[in-house]
Design a protein around this motif. Sequence first.
Motif, short mmCIF file in Angstrom:
data_model
loop_
_atom_site.label_atom_id
_atom_site.label_comp_id
_atom_site.label_asym_id
_atom_site.label_seq_id
_atom_site.Cartn_x
_atom_site.Cartn_y
_atom_site.Cartn_z
N GLY A 276 0.81 -1.22 0.00
CA GLY A 276 0.00 0.00 0.00
C GLY A 276 0.84 1.26 0.00
N SER B 58 0.66 3.93 -3.06
CA SER B 58 0.29 5.29 -2.69
C SER B 58 1.40 6.28 -3.04
N LYS B 59 2.64 5.88 -2.81
CA LYS B 59 3.78 6.75 -3.11
C LYS B 59 3.84 7.07 -4.60
N ARG C 35 -1.06 6.53 -6.98
CA ARG C 35 -2.28 5.78 -7.31
C ARG C 35 -3.17 5.72 -6.08
N GLN C 36 -4.44 6.07 -6.24
CA GLN C 36 -5.38 6.00 -5.13
C GLN C 36 -5.68 4.54 -4.80
N ASP D 19 -7.34 2.12 -1.37
CA ASP D 19 -7.86 2.00 0.00
C ASP D 19 -7.17 0.83 0.68
N VAL E 96 -1.32 7.55 3.51
CA VAL E 96 -2.20 6.56 2.89
C VAL E 96 -3.63 6.77 3.39
N LYS E 97 -4.58 6.16 2.69
CA LYS E 97 -5.97 6.14 3.12
C LYS E 97 -6.30 4.75 3.60
#
Length: 336
Positions: free
Chosen positions: A17, A21-22, A25-26, A28, A57-58
């Motif tokens: 993740g 994220s880095k 790219r979105q 979850d 991150v989300k």
Amino acid sequence: MKRLAIMGVGSLGTIMGAYISKAGRQVDLVDANREHVAALNQNGATIVGNVQMNVPVKALTPDQMEGTYDIVIYMVKQTYNDSAFPQLLPHVGKDTIIVACPNGLPEEIMADYFGREKILGAPVGYGAEYIAPGISKSTTVYSKMFMELGSLTGEVTPAVTEVREIIELMCPVHITTNLLGGRWSKLYLNAAGSGMSTVLGCTFGEIYENDTALNIAVELGKECIEVARANGATMIPMNGMDFDRDLYFTDEEDKKRVIAIWRSDFFKAYSTGTASMLQDINRGAKKTEIDAIDGVVSQLGRKKGVPTPRCDKVIEIVKRMETRELKPGFENLKLF
């Protein structure tokens, strides 16, 4: 852009993740551990060890998921399938692709539940350790990190290509037309290396250094190869290692050759890591993945009449650890 989730962001999923994220790219990051989710949202994903980074991150808990996802990278341990599958199902649409990453042979189980056409398989070729909420330790040398990826039919579909592009934001992805062979190669590493790491309470490197432990490990690996062959699977090479050819032995003299391979650079890339089953035991978990790892080898061996005494013993010892009758440690070598 398509909706993407990683479900089960423990040690491995947190690293993936963070990389995705880095790259912008979105995605979850979904996990049932509320403390971990809170730390990820507040502090970002912190990666230590062989890779050092902190990435916003989300993160969500399963009950916070909304709508359907286009791609779900499923990294939940098979131990928790009974709770995770129903949590994921409402968020699986008609065209959702689910990428099966757990240890063992998870694809058929997931295909039965979600639909065969939705499942891709992705054996994981890197190690990690959960340190604390929001923090994961990379235990594989970055240059040796990889993943396998394939469809259940062996066809290289558009979905395979799309998922490859996503995971390659983290590490190289080897597309295989023999997913089952890739699973058995990974199962060799898990049944032998992770099994002994759990029994002995040690890193993989400490197995390589102990003659008795390593002797048992290569015998565990041999059982895995024999059961794979009996079930019609041909192990595929991983990072240049041909498991079926290079790690099988026929006598004590040939075993010395395999032991020397276990002490080579291929295995040393994982030397600082520990089995996730050991990590679970040390955290006080009452159940590990042993049934999905050595248990699968033992079960499929019985069906084909292939004896698996080393796997059977590892299962017995780990089960006794789950009930706290035994503790991990090198004194368990006397039980073999």
